[in-house]
Write an enzyme that holds these catalytic residues in place. Sequence first.
Site, PDB file in Angstrom:
ATOM      1  N   ASP A   1     -32.736 -10.933  17.943  1.00  0.00           N
ATOM      2  CA  ASP A   1     -32.671 -11.645  16.659  1.00  0.00           C
ATOM      3  C   ASP A   1     -32.984 -10.665  15.536  1.00  0.00           C
ATOM      4  OD1 ASP A   1     -32.277 -13.762  14.976  1.00  0.00           O
ATOM      5  OD2 ASP A   1     -33.913 -14.994  15.741  1.00  0.00           O
TER       6      ASP A   1
ATOM      7  N   HIS B   1     -22.980 -20.040  17.242  1.00  0.00           N
ATOM      8  CA  HIS B   1     -24.052 -20.138  16.231  1.00  0.00           C
ATOM      9  C   HIS B   1     -23.836 -19.206  15.038  1.00  0.00           C
ATOM     10  CE1 HIS B   1     -27.915 -20.565  14.386  1.00  0.00           C
ATOM     11  NE2 HIS B   1     -28.334 -19.374  14.752  1.00  0.00           N
TER      12      HIS B   1
END
Length: 482
Positions: free
Chosen positions: A187, A335
Amino acid sequence: MIQLIPDFDDIQGDVLVRLQKDVENFLFFKIVDRISFKDSMKHHILGRITSAHRAHQRELRIQRRREQGESALDEFVSLNIGFTKDGLSQLFRTQGLKFDPAFERGAAAAHTIKILNDPPCSSWVKEFVSDRIDGVFLITGRHRSTLAFHSSELLRFLGTSIKLVYSETGNTRPGAERGHEHFGFRDGISQPGIRGLTRVRSPISRPDQGLPGQDLLWPGEFVFGYAEQHPEHPTKEGPPPPMAAPWLRNGSYMVFRRLEQKVPEFRKFVAEQAAQFGMDRELLAARMVGRWRSGAPLELAPLRDDPGLGGDDGQNNDFEFGDDPSERKCPYAAHIRKAYPRDDTASDAEAQRHRIIRAGIPFGPEVAPGETATRYSRGLMFVCYQTSIERQFEYIQRNYANNRNFVGGKERPGGGVVVPGYDPIIGQAPGNGAREMDEPYPNYPAGNRRTTLDMPNQFVVLTAAAYFFMPSFTALRTVLTS
Ligand code: N7H
């Protein structure tokens, strides 16, 4: 005159730069005695709040040490503070001031819950909803024990002027999982670049990007008092965002969401579905996210992970979706394709009006051996910054992730309209209903097999949320504590 380079000493550190954080304490509080709260703030706390300037200098030092092969910095502690609308009203007469409509209503309002398809507050963490939340302290550092010491010192200073409603500690994951969220994906790769702050890597060939693929935005998208994006032009400067009052300058709205991740359930689901489709489970998981675990984007590595690419910040964000018109490389609903559609939207200017700076941290323990259904709460303390919660965070959640028809106007290679489906990571259907995503199985480089991923359950569940305003140092020193 509008200043281009934000006034770094007046902006809190987590907003534009992001505080360095191996561990982060979130202390949610209610103001009980406003006079003594203001007094403690002035005498003990304001001097400890970390500015963007300090966070930036620390970041540069960390980079330098890394380049010289030295380990990261030793101990440090940072502190930031935010207030909800209720909190501001405790400190200041806010009547008649026009804040962002989403901030006005708050994250727990029935209307917010309805428009975002959020689970009801009755299912949130009990202590979080046990009392009014007026503010939050963010305390970050390297070690839990140091933070625990500093947090209790802070609470001692504040004494009975506040009531601690809820506290929780986030921490980066251990060992090789550092920098990865709980599903296992790296991330913190793609963030908007900020004009006047982000270093431009190639000033001649790419003057409007920081790192390759990182479009530079006008700082007013994230901090009040500066030009924001032009509504019709992706690189031109627009007007500054409207401010409810002059003291909002150098402040920012913060969205907090405690998102529990059902990791064993996610893994099991992905393994079962991949077996049914006759595909590699890592590929299916990557098609749900839009990147592989290493961070390599499907647009550049459609069939297998490429850790070299994932770790290379000169390449891992350098792509658009325009040359993937039939979702062969990356599903429309993945996403990252939903959350930042790049050139999938009507215009490039439009895509840049719905950006956020993300500054979250994982929470909770690693999955325990034998934990085949979630036994321990874990997930992401999601935090993001913007100058309009309605146009930025809420827009992404509502109009992109939760909207099965976004992105619209796409056709199958042989004709017929595509319904992309929900963002499989954060999308929420009305009433916690079932969701689906188009094309989990890749038709890459060619093929015409039609598949749908049916997702009866959420893998990410909202368990607490609040909207805050992160004031400038000037506002903290004046209107909010006088
Ligand atoms: Fe998301 N994940 O592991 O799947 N996110 N996210 N996110 N997210 C991103 O590019 C994840 C959440 C955005 O610029 C990556 O840094 C998880 C919310 C945006 O290309 C990964 C949760 C919202 C981006 C994840 C979660 C967003 C982004 C790729 C919750 C806003 C940048 C790494 C538990 C509504 C897109 C990276 C871009 C990236 C995951 C939450 C938004 C791996 C698990 C609530 C804008």
